[in-house]
Design a protein around this motif. Structure first.
Motif, mmCIF file in Angstrom:
data_model
loop_
_atom_site.group_PDB
_atom_site.id
_atom_site.type_symbol
_atom_site.label_atom_id
_atom_site.label_comp_id
_atom_site.label_asym_id
_atom_site.label_seq_id
_atom_site.Cartn_x
_atom_site.Cartn_y
_atom_site.Cartn_z
ATOM 1 N N ILE A 148 -11.706 -5.639 1.540
ATOM 2 C CA ILE A 148 -12.146 -4.527 1.302
ATOM 3 C C ILE A 148 -12.730 -5.174 2.738
ATOM 4 C CG2 ILE A 148 -14.128 -3.568 0.395
ATOM 5 C CD1 ILE A 148 -12.854 -3.775 -2.332
ATOM 6 N N LEU A 149 -13.683 -6.014 2.651
ATOM 7 C CA LEU A 149 -14.437 -6.381 3.819
ATOM 8 C C LEU A 149 -13.582 -6.613 5.340
ATOM 9 C CD1 LEU A 149 -15.482 -9.749 2.729
ATOM 10 C CD2 LEU A 149 -17.244 -8.060 3.281
ATOM 11 N N ASN A 150 -11.992 -5.919 5.104
ATOM 12 C CA ASN A 150 -10.925 -6.301 7.065
ATOM 13 C C ASN A 150 -10.189 -4.667 6.827
ATOM 14 O OD1 ASN A 150 -10.615 -9.369 7.972
ATOM 15 N ND2 ASN A 150 -11.047 -8.951 6.165
ATOM 16 N N PHE A 151 -9.841 -4.023 5.420
ATOM 17 C CA PHE A 151 -9.524 -3.069 5.999
ATOM 18 C C PHE A 151 -10.206 -1.916 5.265
ATOM 19 C CE2 PHE A 151 -6.345 -6.100 5.966
ATOM 20 C CZ PHE A 151 -4.882 -5.340 6.342
ATOM 21 N N LEU A 204 0.992 -1.544 0.049
ATOM 22 C CA LEU A 204 0.084 -0.305 0.142
ATOM 23 C C LEU A 204 0.577 1.197 -0.231
ATOM 24 C CD1 LEU A 204 -2.742 -1.028 3.013
ATOM 25 C CD2 LEU A 204 -2.829 -1.299 0.237
ATOM 26 N N SER A 205 0.167 2.377 -0.860
ATOM 27 C CA SER A 205 1.099 3.839 -0.920
ATOM 28 C C SER A 205 1.545 4.319 0.550
ATOM 29 C CB SER A 205 0.625 4.905 -1.584
ATOM 30 O OG SER A 205 -0.850 4.816 -1.782
ATOM 31 N N GLU A 206 1.658 5.281 0.731
ATOM 32 C CA GLU A 206 2.175 5.782 2.126
ATOM 33 C C GLU A 206 -0.055 6.697 2.508
ATOM 34 O OE1 GLU A 206 3.414 6.271 5.391
ATOM 35 O OE2 GLU A 206 4.642 4.670 4.027
ATOM 36 N N GLU A 207 -0.302 7.290 1.440
ATOM 37 C CA GLU A 207 -1.835 7.711 0.868
ATOM 38 C C GLU A 207 -2.577 6.479 1.621
ATOM 39 O OE1 GLU A 207 -4.989 10.091 -2.464
ATOM 40 O OE2 GLU A 207 -2.833 9.542 -2.668
ATOM 41 N N GLN A 208 -2.611 5.064 1.046
ATOM 42 C CA GLN A 208 -3.534 4.757 1.384
ATOM 43 C C GLN A 208 -3.297 3.537 3.172
ATOM 44 O OE1 GLN A 208 -2.085 1.559 -1.464
ATOM 45 N NE2 GLN A 208 -4.448 1.792 -2.297
ATOM 46 N N LYS A 209 -2.544 4.432 3.383
ATOM 47 C CA LYS A 209 -2.605 3.653 4.629
ATOM 48 C C LYS A 209 -3.000 4.829 5.708
ATOM 49 C CE LYS A 209 2.101 1.327 4.432
ATOM 50 N NZ LYS A 209 3.638 0.862 4.442
ATOM 51 N N PHE A 210 -2.609 6.055 5.165
ATOM 52 C CA PHE A 210 -3.384 7.107 5.893
ATOM 53 C C PHE A 210 -4.770 7.010 5.979
ATOM 54 C CE2 PHE A 210 -4.826 11.414 5.962
ATOM 55 C CZ PHE A 210 -4.428 11.974 7.042
ATOM 56 N N ASP A 211 -5.416 6.523 5.325
ATOM 57 C CA ASP A 211 -6.602 6.635 5.059
ATOM 58 C C ASP A 211 -7.458 5.088 5.688
ATOM 59 O OD1 ASP A 211 -6.509 8.430 2.452
ATOM 60 O OD2 ASP A 211 -6.898 6.560 0.852
ATOM 61 N N ASP A 260 -2.634 -9.531 -5.065
ATOM 62 C CA ASP A 260 -1.396 -9.266 -6.017
ATOM 63 C C ASP A 260 -2.692 -8.654 -6.199
ATOM 64 O OD1 ASP A 260 0.792 -9.417 -6.070
ATOM 65 O OD2 ASP A 260 0.438 -11.858 -6.529
ATOM 66 N N ASN A 261 -3.756 -8.057 -5.866
ATOM 67 C CA ASN A 261 -5.242 -7.979 -6.121
ATOM 68 C C ASN A 261 -5.600 -6.844 -5.566
ATOM 69 O OD1 ASN A 261 -7.595 -7.767 -7.947
ATOM 70 N ND2 ASN A 261 -8.554 -8.978 -6.458
ATOM 71 N N LEU A 262 -4.134 -6.093 -5.176
ATOM 72 C CA LEU A 262 -4.654 -4.704 -4.623
ATOM 73 C C LEU A 262 -5.358 -3.625 -5.235
ATOM 74 C CD1 LEU A 262 -2.571 -4.823 -1.424
ATOM 75 C CD2 LEU A 262 -5.127 -5.300 -1.049
ATOM 76 N N PRO A 263 -6.392 -2.431 -4.912
ATOM 77 C CA PRO A 263 -6.964 -2.653 -3.459
ATOM 78 C C PRO A 263 -8.635 -3.318 -4.140
ATOM 79 C CG PRO A 263 -6.868 -0.469 -5.391
ATOM 80 C CD PRO A 263 -6.505 -1.666 -6.116
ATOM 81 N N ASN A 264 -9.463 -3.852 -4.862
ATOM 82 C CA ASN A 264 -9.777 -4.101 -5.244
ATOM 83 C C ASN A 264 -10.172 -5.993 -4.277
ATOM 84 O OD1 ASN A 264 -10.240 -2.373 -7.742
ATOM 85 N ND2 ASN A 264 -9.564 -3.437 -8.589
#
Length: 457
Positions: free
Chosen positions: A75-78, A35-42, A66-70
């Motif tokens: 999506i169910l957990n994060f 994940l990018s830092e932006e995604q982690k901040f989200d 390998d299928n991030l972010p979809n």
């Protein structure tokens, strides 16, 4: 193929000791660097408002990194940025960026939460169970035959679903929690309410409890003189998020022996399992766990809401139901996402929900057609969308209740004007120039009576 021969444990692959990941340590997950830092901040922002917990089984066995972010399990957990409304996200993000105090962050989070309808469908007003003039905060009694019990020791889960409508149980605000501390009160209530045939243990997840704790509740029930109690249900996500609970946790065998006791006592035991995506049924561990549960005589019934980003295609449900049937589970409900929390992120219109259900239902065999849906657990009851019709030149939704606060409401067809944008019952209007739905006057009287009894009016 069943992985268990009789009750003997057969290795379902290498297992690890359970390890949870929350806001405090999720950055230690090896794969999180994808994940990018932006995604982690989200994640940091949204998890200040909505509950966030996952674990090593979900991370290592279920998520396709390998299928991030979809990836649906991701999506169910994060938490995802769009799970908060933009103005709420920005408000919390600004606090984090300027290093606001914990008190400021908590106050902001609680303000946002209060606007998210934390207890929908009259849970606090109409579902309360009372005994000798005392409200039993760990029981909910909406329908005559079914009593919900929230054991205090079961008010967490192995991992939290981001869509969960029980999110108020997990945010640390005591007034939002349902919690039963005394199994004796449960039995006393049942002795008075002989209309109850089913007790549903829910939470949280009751199977987060150690077996010796859960046994106190179940043994109280099966050893009490309660001939009207026919079925004990256990609502759980453990099969999806920690199947080792039934395989090689330290007290896994004890849990299955407890299930044996319930069956031997003449009670039907139903495991109400939550599976949202077919990926949750793909591991050897979950298949082994299902087999071990079924060896006790318990039945596994399966349910899920219809979720945008997760399972909002007919093919998703076909795969889910077919795999469940193959493993000996009984498809039970397709729900509509409840009107609480971040439903704006997961919801689809009722019109689309019906099309998805019909397309999937029409392409599975009769043995999978035990499932009912799409269904809303709404204020008056469980309202099922039966379809659409043209009547006297009007396009309408055809609806019925599978359960109702008044059992006389059940299976009475009623009609709402078609609205292709509506996502919940309260957005629908009665068809044919009717001023209200057939149940509304009686429901209003129930609400007024409840307010008067609380001294509000």
């Amino acid at each position: 193929m069943c992985l268990c021969q009789s009750r003997k444990i057969v290795s379902a692959g290498s297992t690890e000791k359970y390890k949870s990941y929350t806001l405090s340590n999720y950055r230690n997950i090896r794969q999180i660097d994808r994940l990018s830092e932006e995604q982690k901040f989200d994640i940091d922002v949204v998890a200040r408002v909505l509950p966030f917990k996952t674990n090593n089984y979900v991370v290592n066995e279920l998520i396709d990194w390998d299928n991030l972010p979809n990836d649906p399990i991701f999506i169910l957990n994060f938490p995802q940025r769009e799970m908060l409304h933009p103005h709420d996200f920005d408000k919390m993000a600004k606090l984090l960026k300027r290093g606001a105090s914990k008190k400021e962050i908590t106050n902001c989070a609680n303000q946002i939460r209060m606007a998210l309808n934390p207890h929908p469908a009259g849970q606090m007003e109409l579902n309360q169970a009372c005994l000798d003039g005392k409200i039993l905060s760990g029981l909910q009694h909406k329908y005559g035959e079914t009593l919900l019990c929230f054991p205090s020791q079961g008010q967490t889960c192995h991992a939290y679903c981001t869509f969960c409508f029980r999110w108020p149980q997990f945010i640390g605000v005591e007034k939002f929690r349902f919690s039963m501390h005394d199994a004796e009160e449960l039995v006393k209530y049942l002795k008075v309410h002989t209309e109850v045939t089913d007790v549903l243990f829910t939470g949280g997840d009751p199977l987060i409890m150690r077996t010796k704790i859960f046994a106190r509740y179940l043994r109280k029930l099966i050893h009490a003189d309660l001939p009207h109690l026919k079925t004990i249900r256990i609502g759980t996500k453990a099969l999806s998020y920690w199947p080792y609970r039934f395989i090689d946790d330290a007290d896994a065998d004890d849990l299955l022996h407890l299930f044996d006791e319930v069956i031997a006592a003449g009670k039907h035991l139903a495991i109400m399992a939550h599976f949202n995506s077919v990926e949750e049924l793909a591991t050897d561990a979950v298949r082994h766990a299902i087999c071990r549960i079924r060896s006790t005589g318990a039945q596994i019934r399966t349910q899920s809401p219809l979720l945008r980003h997760i399972n909002d295609q007919p093919e998703s449900w076909i795969a889910l139901w077919e795999q469940q049937v193959k493993l000996g589970c009984i498809p039970y409900y397709m729900f509509v996402v409840r009107n609480t929390g971040n439903r704006h992120y997961f919801s689809v219109s009722l019109a689309r929900a019906w099309k998805i259900f019909r397309a999937a239902y029409s392409r599975v065999s009769g043995i999978a057609r035990t499932v009912r849906g799409p269904c809303m657990s709404a204020l008056p009851g469980k309202v099922q969308v039966l379809g659409t019709a043209q009547i006297k030149g009007n396009k309408v939704f055809v609806l019925q209740m599978i359960q109702g606060r008044n059992p006389e409401w059940v299976l009475q067809p009623f009609f709402a004007s078609f609205d292709d944008q509506a996502i919940w019952l309260d957005e629908l209007r009665p068809a044919f120039d009717q001023s209200h739905f057939f149940y509304q006057d009686e429901l209003d009287m129930l609400m007024e009576s409840s307010l008067l009894s609380e001294g509000v009016a």
